[in-house]
Design a protein around this motif. Sequence first.
Motif, PDB file in Angstrom:
ATOM      1  N   ALA A  44       4.651  30.493   5.485  1.00 13.50           N
ATOM      2  CA  ALA A  44       5.415  29.275   5.236  1.00 13.50           C
ATOM      3  C   ALA A  44       6.767  29.569   4.594  1.00 13.50           C
ATOM      4  CB  ALA A  44       4.607  28.332   4.349  1.00 13.50           C
TER       5      ALA A  44
ATOM      6  N   SER B 282      -0.935  33.015   4.424  1.00  9.17           N
ATOM      7  CA  SER B 282      -0.506  31.701   4.900  1.00  9.17           C
ATOM      8  C   SER B 282       0.700  31.214   4.109  1.00  9.17           C
ATOM      9  CB  SER B 282      -1.655  30.693   4.780  1.00  9.17           C
ATOM     10  OG  SER B 282      -2.736  31.043   5.613  1.00  9.17           O
TER      11      SER B 282
ATOM     12  N   LEU C  31       1.301  25.958   5.366  1.00  9.31           N
ATOM     13  CA  LEU C  31       1.029  25.548   3.987  1.00  9.31           C
ATOM     14  C   LEU C  31      -0.286  24.778   3.854  1.00  9.31           C
ATOM     15  CD1 LEU C  31       4.520  24.448   2.573  1.00  9.31           C
ATOM     16  CD2 LEU C  31       3.073  26.328   1.759  1.00  9.31           C
ATOM     17  N   ILE C  32      -0.706  24.088   4.921  1.00 10.19           N
ATOM     18  CA  ILE C  32      -1.948  23.322   4.814  1.00 10.19           C
ATOM     19  C   ILE C  32      -3.157  24.236   4.608  1.00 10.19           C
ATOM     20  CG2 ILE C  32      -1.096  21.381   6.169  1.00 10.19           C
ATOM     21  CD1 ILE C  32      -2.587  22.460   8.558  1.00 10.19           C
TER      22      ILE C  32
ATOM     23  N   ALA D 168       7.168  16.594   9.216  1.00  5.01           N
ATOM     24  CA  ALA D 168       7.597  17.742   8.417  1.00  5.01           C
ATOM     25  C   ALA D 168       8.008  18.886   9.338  1.00  5.01           C
ATOM     26  CB  ALA D 168       6.470  18.199   7.485  1.00  5.01           C
ATOM     27  N   THR D 169       8.526  19.951   8.736  1.00  3.50           N
ATOM     28  CA  THR D 169       8.951  21.125   9.490  1.00  3.50           C
ATOM     29  C   THR D 169       7.772  22.069   9.715  1.00  3.50           C
ATOM     30  OG1 THR D 169       9.613  22.164   7.412  1.00  3.50           O
ATOM     31  CG2 THR D 169      11.316  20.999   8.657  1.00  3.50           C
ATOM     32  N   TRP D 170       7.982  23.070  10.601  1.00  2.00           N
ATOM     33  CA  TRP D 170       6.880  23.956  10.996  1.00  2.00           C
ATOM     34  C   TRP D 170       6.262  24.750   9.842  1.00  2.00           C
ATOM     35  CZ3 TRP D 170       7.437  29.084  10.041  1.00  2.00           C
ATOM     36  CH2 TRP D 170       8.722  29.605   9.944  1.00  2.00           C
ATOM     37  N   PRO D 171       6.981  25.146   8.747  1.00  2.00           N
ATOM     38  CA  PRO D 171       6.290  25.888   7.681  1.00  2.00           C
ATOM     39  C   PRO D 171       5.091  25.158   7.097  1.00  2.00           C
ATOM     40  CG  PRO D 171       8.658  26.124   7.420  1.00  2.00           C
ATOM     41  CD  PRO D 171       8.439  25.109   8.500  1.00  2.00           C
ATOM     42  N   TRP D 172       5.087  23.825   7.196  1.00  2.00           N
ATOM     43  CA  TRP D 172       3.956  23.070   6.660  1.00  2.00           C
ATOM     44  C   TRP D 172       2.680  23.291   7.468  1.00  2.00           C
ATOM     45  CZ3 TRP D 172       3.526  20.703   2.098  1.00  2.00           C
ATOM     46  CH2 TRP D 172       4.710  20.494   1.386  1.00  2.00           C
TER      47      TRP D 172
ATOM     48  N   VAL E 221       1.654  16.857  11.808  1.00  2.00           N
ATOM     49  CA  VAL E 221       2.485  17.538  10.811  1.00  2.00           C
ATOM     50  C   VAL E 221       3.927  17.635  11.285  1.00  2.00           C
ATOM     51  CG1 VAL E 221       2.892  19.737   9.639  1.00  2.00           C
ATOM     52  CG2 VAL E 221       0.573  18.823   9.790  1.00  2.00           C
TER      53      VAL E 221
END
Length: 453
Positions: free
Chosen positions: A96, A92, A171-172, A164-168, A160
């Motif tokens: 990210a 994951s 990251l969650i 914020a951007t898609w990598p988050w 999200v």
Amino acid sequence: MPVPPVSDTQRRLVMLCAVLGIVLGGLDGAIANIALPTISRDLNCSETLTVWIVNVYHLTVAVSLLPAAALAESLGLKRVYGFGMMLFTAASLACALSGSLGVLLGARVVQGLGAACMAALSGALVRSVYPRTMLHQAFAIIALAVAISAAVGPTLAAAVLAVATWPWLFLINVPIGVMAVALFLRAAPASPRTPLSFDWVGALLNVGALGLGILGVDALGQKERELAVIEIGTGLLCTVLLYRQQKRQKAPMLPLDLLAIPLFSLSILTSICAYAAQILAYVALPFLFQTVMHQSAVATGLFVTPWPLLVAAAAPFAGRLATRHPASLLSSIGLSILAIGLATLSVMPAHPDFWNVAWRMALCGIGFGFYQTPNNLTVMTSGPATRSGAASGMLAVARTMGWALGSALVALVFGVSQGSGGAVHCLELATGFALLGAVLSVSRRAVRYEAGR
């Protein structure tokens, strides 16, 4: 096998880890769909290539479930499940941090391997610490976790992406995964190991049978007909070889004894059709809402949310009805309602408001929830009680096979469709899969009648 002595606290912690594993896998399967158009723009990739962010994950999970379950028998449940959680968490983070489609797809493969370990073994993990008298409560919690993770996924993705951007979105998973790994290694009891050598030949044939068949469908979408024929043909050959090889095994990776029961095999086929219909819609709808209807990612998440919410509401009600009415009939009614909902989605107006979308999504959710619980109960009870573990594994295989097949068909449809009609054609194909599932489900009534004669 008797349940090892564990304290109530230890049992609750193990259950928490199982729920966290289900939530991690469920969220990751749901949130990535919403972000596909955004990722396509950010990484400058075509829609056909971008859908493989979803495809490769489901494909990896599908081909890894049976090998993961077999590996746990030889290495021990705790080792394989714990390794899967760690692998999923690390992957994951890699998702990210990826800056290209190639790196992201590679990280998704690793993530799928970790998710397969958790999906294949979560039921066995719960069974290992709960006495038989408490198993119904444990599996009720598991079912609730599956429904909640699916319901929260689109809304969480929309929230999200709003800030914020898609990598988050990936990251969650990391803090949840780190906490789950720490809890699991501390709480899970040592699991027994069976002195069996891992069936590498069967595992490779399993990968070839499932993986090459689905890759062949994608090659058709890329208009690479010669490659498609080779991949599909090789996949069919691997299927035949896997069947023959597994018949000679004392402890086969593929539960041929259960698949020989008509009621079980028809229920598995019904599952594959239902989950193929679901993922065809889940992957296509974000493109329909954002690319064709020019809705935002936030609006897309809100549009999709009624479906899983109504699944969570309908599934327990359908379970209670299944104690008094034939599961085959309830599942057929559910899949027919799902087909109606999908058909109405395919003919939506060009600029619908939220409620115009919501009632259609609600129909899909009610139908899918009505199908799911009765069908799963049939799968788990149509074979001997001593084979409940294998039945649970095959249920997971059917789910992921349906998802992988449906995702690959999205790539095929987008590859051969002209203009912006790909998403609508996917919904029409999903309608067909739901209707086929309804026919397979109702045919189980005839099987039960013949069995009772």
